[in-house]
Write a protein that holds these residues in place. Sequence first.
Motif, PDB file in Angstrom:
ATOM      1  N   SER A 227      18.642  39.300  83.134  1.00 12.21           N
ATOM      2  CA  SER A 227      17.262  39.773  83.067  1.00 12.21           C
ATOM      3  C   SER A 227      16.758  39.958  84.495  1.00 12.21           C
ATOM      4  O   SER A 227      17.039  39.117  85.357  1.00 12.21           O
ATOM      5  CB  SER A 227      16.365  38.727  82.385  1.00 12.21           C
ATOM      6  N   PHE A 228      16.036  41.037  84.716  1.00 11.74           N
ATOM      7  CA  PHE A 228      15.497  41.236  86.063  1.00 11.74           C
ATOM      8  C   PHE A 228      14.150  41.936  86.007  1.00 11.74           C
ATOM      9  O   PHE A 228      13.750  42.495  84.974  1.00 11.74           O
ATOM     10  CB  PHE A 228      16.497  41.973  86.960  1.00 11.74           C
ATOM     11  N   HIS A 229      13.457  41.864  87.166  1.00 11.70           N
ATOM     12  CA  HIS A 229      12.096  42.366  87.261  1.00 11.70           C
ATOM     13  C   HIS A 229      11.987  43.080  88.600  1.00 11.70           C
ATOM     14  O   HIS A 229      12.534  42.605  89.596  1.00 11.70           O
ATOM     15  CB  HIS A 229      11.152  41.142  87.214  1.00 11.70           C
ATOM     16  N   HIS A 230      11.324  44.218  88.594  1.00 10.75           N
ATOM     17  CA  HIS A 230      11.113  44.923  89.863  1.00 10.75           C
ATOM     18  C   HIS A 230       9.621  44.895  90.189  1.00 10.75           C
ATOM     19  O   HIS A 230       8.801  45.107  89.291  1.00 10.75           O
ATOM     20  CB  HIS A 230      11.603  46.373  89.763  1.00 10.75           C
ATOM     21  N   GLU A 231       9.314  44.622  91.440  1.00 12.55           N
ATOM     22  CA  GLU A 231       7.902  44.430  91.794  1.00 12.55           C
ATOM     23  C   GLU A 231       7.057  45.689  91.584  1.00 12.55           C
ATOM     24  O   GLU A 231       5.853  45.593  91.378  1.00 12.55           O
ATOM     25  CB  GLU A 231       7.769  43.907  93.237  1.00 12.55           C
ATOM     26  N   ARG A 232       7.688  46.864  91.597  1.00 12.59           N
ATOM     27  CA  ARG A 232       6.891  48.099  91.477  1.00 12.59           C
ATOM     28  C   ARG A 232       7.254  48.964  90.268  1.00 12.59           C
ATOM     29  O   ARG A 232       6.588  49.974  90.022  1.00 12.59           O
ATOM     30  CB  ARG A 232       7.033  48.927  92.767  1.00 12.59           C
ATOM     31  N   ILE A 233       8.304  48.611  89.561  1.00  9.23           N
ATOM     32  CA  ILE A 233       8.702  49.458  88.420  1.00  9.23           C
ATOM     33  C   ILE A 233       8.634  48.623  87.143  1.00  9.23           C
ATOM     34  O   ILE A 233       9.292  47.571  87.040  1.00  9.23           O
ATOM     35  CB  ILE A 233      10.149  49.993  88.578  1.00  9.23           C
ATOM     36  N   HIS A 234       7.872  49.072  86.175  1.00  4.15           N
ATOM     37  CA  HIS A 234       7.754  48.322  84.925  1.00  4.15           C
ATOM     38  C   HIS A 234       9.074  48.398  84.155  1.00  4.15           C
ATOM     39  O   HIS A 234       9.767  49.419  84.185  1.00  4.15           O
ATOM     40  CB  HIS A 234       6.604  48.876  84.065  1.00  4.15           C
ATOM     41  N   ALA A 235       9.359  47.305  83.459  1.00  3.08           N
ATOM     42  CA  ALA A 235      10.629  47.225  82.715  1.00  3.08           C
ATOM     43  C   ALA A 235      10.758  48.368  81.702  1.00  3.08           C
ATOM     44  O   ALA A 235      11.852  48.914  81.502  1.00  3.08           O
ATOM     45  CB  ALA A 235      10.718  45.876  82.007  1.00  3.08           C
ATOM     46  N   HIS A 236       9.652  48.757  81.077  1.00  2.00           N
ATOM     47  CA  HIS A 236       9.734  49.836  80.083  1.00  2.00           C
ATOM     48  C   HIS A 236      10.097  51.165  80.739  1.00  2.00           C
ATOM     49  O   HIS A 236      10.857  51.959  80.183  1.00  2.00           O
ATOM     50  CB  HIS A 236       8.413  49.965  79.317  1.00  2.00           C
ATOM     51  N   ASP A 237       9.576  51.399  81.949  1.00  3.18           N
ATOM     52  CA  ASP A 237       9.933  52.630  82.671  1.00  3.18           C
ATOM     53  C   ASP A 237      11.414  52.595  83.042  1.00  3.18           C
ATOM     54  O   ASP A 237      12.137  53.597  82.931  1.00  3.18           O
ATOM     55  CB  ASP A 237       9.089  52.766  83.947  1.00  3.18           C
TER      56      ASP A 237
END
Length: 408
Positions: A339-349
């Motif tokens: 699982s990962f998260h990007h500070e500027r890109i939403h997971a749905h995008d």
Amino acid sequence: MQPTKKYALPAEVRAQFPFFDTKPEIHYLDNAASSQKPRCVIETLHQYDAYEHANIHRGVYGISERATDRYEKVREKLAAFLHAKRPEEMVFTSGSTESLNTLAFGLGTRLQPGDEILLTVAEHHANLVPWQLVAARTGARIRYIPLTADYRLDLNAAAELFSPKTKVFACAHISNVLGVIHPLEILIPMARAVGAAVVIDGAQGIVHLDVNVQSLDCDFYVFSGHKMLGPTGIGGFYGKYEKLCELPPWKGGGDMIESVTLEQSRFKCPPHRFEAGTPPISACLGLGRALDFYATLDRERLEAGNLALSKQLTAYLRGRKGYRVLVPADETAWVGIVSFHHERIHAHDMAAVADTQGVCVRAGHHCAQPLMQVLGVTATTRVSPYLYNTQADLDALFRALEQVEMLL
Ligand code: PMP
């Protein structure tokens, strides 16, 4: 019948899955949500539904008796798969969610105000909401084992939380978001020491590990067929036989009774006591076939291959700007769900752009909203490879991630 050769390469396994024949351009990396089914499972479903169907347990004619025998054979196979003592310890349900609701209801009948149910903050809603319903009904209190900064359960906090008030300990074997294998060999003895019932949500555990319910010493172990190469609508739980005998059913109806009068009913012994109504028979046989299929695989080597792909992915993400990788720094006791998260890109995008490249990954809260809050995110992108995924799938994902970053 023992298979002569075991498949050890993802490409060999992949060749057994019609899904990939028809969609060579698809890179399916959402196996923690549901796996694909091998040809033999699909053929079993079709064969039974087309030519062999009759209701089980009731008929005195040959087709019905054969269906009953085959259904009960799957119970035997499941008992062997999980190393249970005997087939009567395996209960069929529609899946993990129904299993956990059955257990929460049954164990809940013994709870009262002042009692405690111990969960973790990392549970799937299926191992959380049923206990909240029980707590609301009984006045019992739910407590939660927190996480460490490295995405593992905090064992010091756990030691403090277990007490004689703890009547139920319910915990995932493997987190569906973090991919972490929880240290049940430490937690279950803690639960035993205070006399709590032990429920393990094995929806992800059974998929990746050779689970031995006897050496784990859990009271109950829950699973879903559709995550383990089988059909949807079938799953179940293991229960130590004496614990099943103490558990009241929540679902009443045909097939689960010894006798019924207008005043009362007497229930059958487990496991049938928990199996009211007509089950999804073909799905059950399909699950049995999936277990046969597992026996043709060198699971250990295939899992190791999966893990190597996932480690490549975590290294790649950690080397790029803006990503937070929700995976322990020490990648032992981890099955490769990333699982990962990007500070500027939403997971749905992220997932939507990946889809344009034929890459199927999951985005969202993964039915673990409390965990998202603890992690300080609203959603993550989750990549979960399985036995048929190859380097080509990972390379497609890398290309998709590059595509996403170009949007910034
Ligand atoms: N528990 C865990 C850990 C899961 O990953 C899932 C499925 N995502 C469930 C429970 C619920 O499984 P099902 O939807 O098959 O009932």
